[in-house]
Scaffold this motif. Structure first.
Motif, short mmCIF file in Angstrom:
data_model
loop_
_atom_site.label_atom_id
_atom_site.label_comp_id
_atom_site.label_asym_id
_atom_site.label_seq_id
_atom_site.Cartn_x
_atom_site.Cartn_y
_atom_site.Cartn_z
N ASP B 218 5.08 -26.11 93.27
CA ASP B 218 4.08 -26.03 92.20
C ASP B 218 3.24 -24.77 92.33
O ASP B 218 2.99 -24.06 91.36
CB ASP B 218 3.14 -27.25 92.27
CG ASP B 218 3.78 -28.48 91.64
OD1 ASP B 218 4.45 -28.29 90.60
OD2 ASP B 218 3.61 -29.58 92.18
N VAL B 219 2.79 -24.52 93.57
CA VAL B 219 1.93 -23.36 93.81
C VAL B 219 2.65 -22.08 93.40
O VAL B 219 2.12 -21.22 92.69
CB VAL B 219 1.53 -23.29 95.31
CG1 VAL B 219 0.83 -21.97 95.61
CG2 VAL B 219 0.64 -24.47 95.66
N LEU B 220 3.92 -21.96 93.86
CA LEU B 220 4.67 -20.73 93.55
C LEU B 220 5.00 -20.62 92.07
O LEU B 220 4.99 -19.52 91.51
CB LEU B 220 5.95 -20.67 94.39
CG LEU B 220 5.69 -20.40 95.88
CD1 LEU B 220 6.99 -20.47 96.67
CD2 LEU B 220 5.02 -19.05 96.08
N ALA B 221 5.25 -21.75 91.41
CA ALA B 221 5.51 -21.72 89.97
C ALA B 221 4.28 -21.19 89.24
O ALA B 221 4.39 -20.37 88.31
CB ALA B 221 5.90 -23.10 89.47
N GLY B 222 3.11 -21.64 89.69
CA GLY B 222 1.86 -21.14 89.09
C GLY B 222 1.72 -19.64 89.29
O GLY B 222 1.40 -18.89 88.36
N ALA B 223 2.01 -19.20 90.52
CA ALA B 223 1.92 -17.76 90.81
C ALA B 223 2.89 -16.97 89.95
O ALA B 223 2.58 -15.88 89.46
CB ALA B 223 2.21 -17.52 92.29
N LEU B 224 4.07 -17.55 89.74
CA LEU B 224 5.10 -16.89 88.93
C LEU B 224 4.61 -16.66 87.50
O LEU B 224 4.83 -15.60 86.91
CB LEU B 224 6.35 -17.78 88.92
CG LEU B 224 7.69 -17.07 88.95
CD1 LEU B 224 7.81 -16.24 90.21
CD2 LEU B 224 8.83 -18.08 88.88
N VAL B 225 3.93 -17.68 86.96
CA VAL B 225 3.40 -17.55 85.59
C VAL B 225 2.43 -16.37 85.50
O VAL B 225 2.49 -15.56 84.58
CB VAL B 225 2.71 -18.86 85.17
CG1 VAL B 225 1.92 -18.66 83.87
CG2 VAL B 225 3.74 -19.96 84.98
#
Lengths: 285, 257
Positions: B218-225
């Motif tokens: 989740d954290v990395l998906a947020g960063a990706l956005v």
């Protein structure tokens, strides 16, 4: 012929350094007068005073009888450094229209006059290009067109052909002669090139080393129609250029110092720096 | 197109290294999920209304911050760049304020304006004013005096010279400042959401999910956005700048290729 420009007792000093001292001359209407002098002698200072860009320390300039205080409305200047004097964000046509913005309120009229001026210098096809897409010679033709577009009473040219190659230079010289013949302009042209001053001028004013003052005022007795090869080879041309060279180099009583060339360059640099400083101060008030 | 393909290759290499590191067990998969897993999680999240609301909140705050920064920095830069007395009078103050990191002002901001969207907008504005402001001031210092003389020699008065020469000269530099500011504003917006306990925003999402176990995807998906948003905005601004300032030195070389 009536007097177009009168310079009387003009002097300009930067601090304690005198660039121009007690200069007086006149230019008649429709005349092309060349001012020739060694580099760094204060020619550009003189021209800037005439243009109203800087205020002389003493003396005065009148243009068709009106004293010059600030930049006169019917005057145009062509600077040596075309690449720095054309506005890079404007097209060629936009550059030529620039001086017309304050003079001609009608848009289509402005456009028409710009196209006309571009045609005079043979650049009718380059209107929508940008200056940086053109060669040096073409860029200088744009600045000439821009200056002519406002039909100035007096056209000032500061070493206009000093930054182009020899062939382009000859072409531009002939272009200037043709344009002024066709449109009857009064021109004051500053140069350090003796041959150029004789080739272009009806008159040549010879300046001394700084502080600049007039050493001689020669009328160029050459036929009005000049030719790069025939004119430059004629006996009269050679005579005139020799005379000017003597006036410039072997002035009686003023032997050039051994490092003359060097000190000229230094003086030129000093003037420029002083002028910039002055301009900066003026604009900050 | 070739630079774009090369850029993709670079990106591909990063993903391969990331995947390799996880596969080889150099980092536990719980701590660093492989790229495919993060990608799948992202697709999943983009279908959730709650997450989209976070993204919208971040983007909105960021857009407002950039707009406010421009509205402050452009006139301020023009004034400071043209009136030396104002510039000397404010020099010390500006050089004092500029190096203060916006995160250091979070406690003060939270007390004064609370932890709502105002806080992150305020801090993002604070941080993103400087690049625009300084680019304009330096560009005004840099105008070729011959251009000004040319305009003056055609009878333009001072105010007209400013409008017809100074403004177009400054525009591409100000635009470069805007590009830098947009990136800074995004960073500060998300950081503030993360650190100031905002209710909405991608930064708030990241801190919320990171409290539950095994939530690194989740954290990395947020960063990706955030990364994709930043990339897109820079790309759009760069292209727009190249179109608008084709004449400028700063963009000419690229425009010709």
């Amino acid at each position: 012929m009536p007097t177009m420009l009168e310079v009387r007792g003009l002097a300009h000093r930067y601090g304690s350094y005198a660039a121009v001292e007690n200069l007086s001359f006149t230019v008649a209407e429709d005349e092309l007068a060349c001012i020739v002098g060694p580099s760094g002698c204060g020619k550009s200072t003189l021209l800037r005073c005439v243009a109203g860009l800087i205020k002389p320390t003493a003396g005065g300039v009148t243009l068709h009888g009106d004293p010059v205080d600030g930049v006169p409305a019917d005057l145009a200047v062509v600077f040596q450094d075309y690449s720095r004097s054309l506005f890079p964000w404007l097209s060629v046509r936009g550059n030529v229209e620039f001086p017309l913005r304050t003079r001609v309120s009608n848009r289509t009229e402005r456009r028409k006059r710009a196209e006309e001026a571009l045609a005079w210098v043979g650049l009718e096809a380059a209107g929508s290009k940008y200056p940086w897409q053109l060669s040096g010679g073409m860029q200088q033709r744009v600045s000439i067109a821009r200056a002519l577009a406002c039909k100035p009473a007096l056209l000032l040219m500061d070493e206009p052909f000093a930054s182009v190659d020899a062939q382009t230079r000859a072409d531009l010289e002939d272009l200037l002669l043709r344009v002024r013949r066709e449109h009857g302009s009064t021109v004051l042209l500053v140069t350090h090139d003796i041959d150029e001053s004789v080739y272009l001028g009806d008159r040549v004013l010879v300046l001394s080393k700084s502080p600049a003052s007039i050493v001689a005022d020669l009328t160029v007795t050459l036929p009005a129609q000049r030719d790069q090869i025939a004119t430059r080879g004629s006996a009269r041309f050679v005579e005139l250029r020799t005379e000017i060279a003597r006036l410039l180099h072997d002035r009686p009583g003023a032997p050039p110092p051994p490092n003359a060339a060097n000190s000229d360059a230094l003086a030129a640099e000093r003037f420029l720096a002083a002028e910039r400083e002055e301009a900066r101060q003026q604009s900050s008030h | 197109m070739r630079p774009f393909v090369r850029g993709l290759i670079g990106l591909g290499v990063l993903l391969l290294v990331w995947d390799g590191v996880v596969r080889l067990g150099l980092v536990a998969a719980d701590n660093l999920p492989p790229p495919a897993e993060v990608g799948a999680r992202l697709v999943d999240l983009l279908g959730q209304e709650e997450f989209l609301r976070d993204v919208v909140a971040t983007v909105l705050a960021w857009l407002i911050a950039v707009a406010v920064a421009v509205a402050i920095a452009v006139p301020a830069g023009l004034i400071l760049g043209t009136i030396p007395s104002v510039r000397t009078a404010t020099r010390m103050l500006i050089e004092f304020l500029r190096p203060i990191p916006p995160v250091a002002l979070i406690p003060l901001t939270m007390i004064v304006v609370g932890s709502g969207p105002d806080a992150k907008i305020f801090l993002a504005v604070y941080a993103s004013i400087w690049p625009i402001l300084f680019n304009i001031i330096y560009a005004l210092d840099d105008i070729d005096p011959l251009l000004l003389d040319t305009a003056r020699s055609f009878g333009h008065r001072r105010a007209r010279v400013l409008a017809t020469v100074a403004l177009p000269h400054v525009a591409p530099f100000a635009f470069t400042g805007l590009r830098l500011s947009a990136a800074i504003a995004l960073i500060v917006t998300v950081s503030t959401e993360y650190l100031a306990a905002s209710e909405l925003g991608v930064g708030a999402f990241i801190i919320t999910v990171s409290n539950s176990p095994n939530s690194m995807d989740d954290v990395l998906a947020g960063a990706l956005v955030i990364g994709v948003l930043g990339y897109l905005v820079n790309e759009v601004l760069e292209r727009a700048g190249r179109r608008m300032f084709r004449w400028s030195d700063t963009t000419r070389a690229e425009a010709l290729t």
